[in-house]
Design an enzyme around this catalytic site. Sequence first.
Site, PDB file in Angstrom:
ATOM      1  N   GLY A 210       0.810  -1.201   0.000  1.00 22.34           N
ATOM      2  CA  GLY A 210       0.000   0.000   0.000  1.00 22.34           C
ATOM      3  C   GLY A 210       0.847   1.255   0.000  1.00 22.34           C
TER       4      GLY A 210
ATOM      5  N   ASP B  68      13.929  -7.401   6.036  1.00 23.25           N
ATOM      6  CA  ASP B  68      13.771  -6.561   4.842  1.00 23.25           C
ATOM      7  C   ASP B  68      14.477  -5.226   5.027  1.00 23.25           C
ATOM      8  OD1 ASP B  68      12.971  -6.034   2.268  1.00 23.25           O
ATOM      9  OD2 ASP B  68      10.969  -5.339   2.815  1.00 23.25           O
TER      10      ASP B  68
END
Length: 666
Positions: free
Chosen positions: A366, A479
């Site tokens: 998003g 990440d």
Amino acid sequence: MNLRLSHKTLPLQHLVSWKGQQDPSPGDFSYGADPSSLLQCFVWNGSTPHRRSPVSVWTNYLYMDRLDESSIYMALHHAGDEVYMSFGMPTGSLVMLVRMEIHYSGKLNILSWESNMSVWRTRYAEPQHECNMYGYCGPYGYCDTIEIVPVCKCLDGFEPRDGKGWSSGRFSQGCRRKEVLRCTHGDGFLAFSGMKVPDKFLHVPKRSFAECTEECRSNCSCVAYAYSMMSNIDIDGDDTRCLVWMGGLIDMDMENHTQGGENLYVRTRRLQGNMRKMKTLEIALILLAVVSSFLILICVGLIWIYGFRGNQGSKIVWERLMRRDTGNFNEFADSNTEFPIFNFKSIAAATNNFLESNILGKGGFGNVYKGKLEDGKEIAVKRLRVGSVQGAVEFKNEITVISRLQHRNLVKLIGCSIHEDEKLLIYEYLPNRSLDYFIFNDTRKSLLNWPTRFKIIKGVARGLLYLHQDSRLMMIHRDLKASNILLDAEMGPKISDFGTARIFGVHEQERHTNRVVGTFGYMSPEYAMEGVISVKSDVYSFGVLLLEIVSGIKTGTTTTSACARAHNLIDYAWSLRKDGKMMDLIESSIIQGCCLVEALRCIHIGLLSVQDDPDARPLMSWVVASLDNQDIDLPQPKEPMCFSRRNYGGGESHIHDMSLENLKGR
């Protein structure tokens, strides 16, 4: 080597610091016993106390390493005319070389030799926090090291002497009693457990616990006492240790480690008065409690009714989301974790109904929008894509994980909002966006000079060290990349996006997974191809990020003329290393005013961090120490096998719910 603390004829021995990083002449700091007592040791700054050890009962204190469970002891020995201290490894422990030093900055360090890295690794250091420095919290104040961020507090029954100074971080005036002692028979003692007992005590020999208590109770000048048995050594034929204090209590810690930490009994004033007044007070309190409970129930009912309507049942949606089985979710997470739930309409209004011009960044799950709440506070809002099952997993994981974290180099999550299928995460707003916004842009990269880049490197390293070692549970980010490093107003780095993070058990070293998430180019070989997760997975990503910050080259880039004969950034760095041209890797826009020693050292650490063998990569504790101290020798790295040669893929493709049998990029 033993450290002499006392002798009838020979002088005492001290550890003495260097004068500076490159100056081995005697410095200002030293470490040794208290000349007036064998029960404690000091780090001295000249003749001024800098750090005081816990008052010892001289049992063996163990410093446990949370990663390999090895330990180091310190003990006192009494031999003839001499009393000396020793330290080392307990019998039966993993054999290693251990040494103690006093740093020129005043830190007392215990280090062990890491043979595989050929470096000394810090196992224990004190003071660990500014709060631990001698007398930092003032009289009757103590440093609460159990808190995530150590903070000064007053003992129960005391209040700050200088309220304004205390609020602004000035604690030297300490605390004072809320009620003045009158030294009556009704005075009692309040026990504080887990304390490093104060300095300036009187040692009363040969007393039992009851006798020690009475010694203090019967003396109106006595404000506190502590008692322990000397289980491992008999000094002057006395195996008891009764300590009493006649003045202000100075230099106390509430300990969160195994060294020190015992009961301190502080004199307090008990409530006096006749029984009738006490009975009346009890009845009044009971009536007050009943009436208050009734009013609270009414308020809760009203809040529930209007809150349910105003937020359209977001609380119920929250509970359902947290109970929902959304796949292989982190089993160590606490499903009861909650954050403040914002009204969806207020967040929509804050972002101008998610106006496109307010978008700060776009991610796989998003967009992130800038917003401003009604009180003027600026926020960043991550709006997860509607209908994304995987987005629900990341949403749940990020809330659960980040609720456990508090560090200056980690982004702060303020709350969340749930409205039907809409799921929002609300963060603190950081005005300088993300690191990739600068270093990979030709017009903006020059805005980050070398001192700023080096500050960012060290900040990210400290944030990772906190995740791996100092947080309540070990966490693997999975990440770490430039777009997930946000920058505050002073260009200080904050690691963000914990949607894919994993919590590890205290004794867990690595784990296998069939769901590989992260970003190509930053993934370690063993994680990308075998699904093996460990702290060394993050170390690899940090190494890639470090090379990017120094070079300004994005991992996976092959389009520039400089990289024409290299497959990716790691390959390019190794090509320059082989050719003896490491300076060519430094970003040209920062070469002026760049500290070449620091930059080349960072490249070296980056290459150590991207080695194929996870065991060969350093721990973040070593990385942080090596960035701060250029005296630490760096081992030679082994050339890694680059991703391109393993057919791992290239570029910036982000893996989403990837199985090892069927790779799906996003």
